[in-house]
Design an enzyme around this catalytic site. Structure first.
Site, short mmCIF file in Angstrom:
data_model
loop_
_atom_site.label_atom_id
_atom_site.label_comp_id
_atom_site.label_asym_id
_atom_site.label_seq_id
_atom_site.Cartn_x
_atom_site.Cartn_y
_atom_site.Cartn_z
N TYR A 150 0.82 -1.21 0.00
CA TYR A 150 0.00 0.00 0.00
C TYR A 150 0.86 1.26 0.00
O TYR A 150 0.68 2.16 -0.82
CB TYR A 150 -0.93 0.00 1.21
CG TYR A 150 -1.74 1.26 1.36
CD1 TYR A 150 -2.85 1.49 0.57
CD2 TYR A 150 -1.38 2.23 2.30
CE1 TYR A 150 -3.59 2.66 0.70
CE2 TYR A 150 -2.12 3.39 2.44
CZ TYR A 150 -3.21 3.61 1.64
OH TYR A 150 -3.94 4.77 1.76
N LYS A 154 1.26 4.13 -3.01
CA LYS A 154 0.91 5.54 -2.83
C LYS A 154 2.13 6.44 -3.06
O LYS A 154 1.99 7.60 -3.46
CB LYS A 154 0.33 5.76 -1.43
CG LYS A 154 -1.07 5.18 -1.26
CD LYS A 154 -2.07 5.81 -2.22
CE LYS A 154 -3.50 5.46 -1.90
NZ LYS A 154 -4.47 6.18 -2.75
#
Length: 247
Positions: A150, A154
């Protein structure tokens, strides 16, 4: 009237951004994986006198995105504002992350942002004006244990923002990034509250502003980045995190 598309807009940050942009006078395409889930947000916008349509698409699937953008364009006009908010999170220890899980996180968080942006870009180029706001994460700035897929995805969104800002600036299009921090009231936050490494009370006590964030905090920054007042701002990370990350 300008038209915006907000992805992941059926709840949380996306819903708050959609409502705020509608209140600012934009027509809004409320896009989420399941179009039916967007109905409540569309109804709320219309009840307040705004203009909105529900759109459904898996943002990692270009054909679905292209159809959703075409539907939005037909109903509301050319799209010149885009909020790339849709994302998936993950809390898997690095040595347990599978190829399939890694690819899924990147498909939604990175390829999805790439695909939706490409599909609306012709409208912005034709208008000689555009606003793209990418929602990343403060975890991309600090890293997070158990969130390598994750956080790194990002981080890619932040780098994409910087590159697009330089490439699209000559066409009147600004591209900025909001990395939220410690935002409650989102599906991700509520579903994963038990997985937080730092207890919520401790987190609040150590936050400079002594409170957790809310989706409306992100929506306020998003609104500002869509206005003419921010026309000289591009390629930037506008941290809305209560001081969790300072620069």
């Amino acid at each position: 009237m300008k038209t915006a598309i907000v992805t992941g807009a059926a709840a949380g940050i996306g819903a708050a951004c959609a409502k705020r942009l509608a209140a600012d006078g934009l027509a809004v395409g409320v896009l989420d994986l399941d179009e039916a889930r967007c109905a409540a947000i569309v109804d709320a916008i219309r009840a307040d006198g705004g203009t909105a349509v529900a759109l459904g698409a898996d943002i990692s699937k270009r054909a679905q995105v292209r159809e959703a953008v075409a539907n939005c364009r037909e109903a509301l006009g050319p799209v010149t504002v885009l909020v790339n908010n849709a994302a998936v999170t993950d809390f898997t220890p690095f040595d347990e992350v599978t190829d399939e899980l890694w690819d899924h996180v990147y498909a939604v968080n990175v390829r999805g942002t790439f695909v939706v942006t490409q599909e609306v870009l012709p409208d912005m180029r034709a208008a000689g004006w555009g606003r793209i706001i990418n929602i990343s994460s403060s975890g991309a700035q600090t890293g997070n244990p158990g969130m390598a897929a994750y956080s790194s995805s990002k981080g890619a969104v932040i780098t994409l923002t910087r590159s697009l800002a330089q490439e699209l600036g000559p066409f009147g299009i600004t591209v900025n990034n909001i990395p939220p921090g410690s935002i409650m009231g989102t599906i991700m936050a509520e579903e994963n509250r038990s997985r937080f490494v730092i207890p919520v009370d401790t987190l609040i006590a150590n936050m400079p502003v002594r409170r957790l964030g809310e989706p409306d905090d992100i929506a306020g920054a998003c609104s500002w980045l869509c206005q003419e007042a921010s026309s000289y701002i591009t390629g930037q990370s506008i941290g809305v995190n209560g001081g969790r990350v300072v620069s």
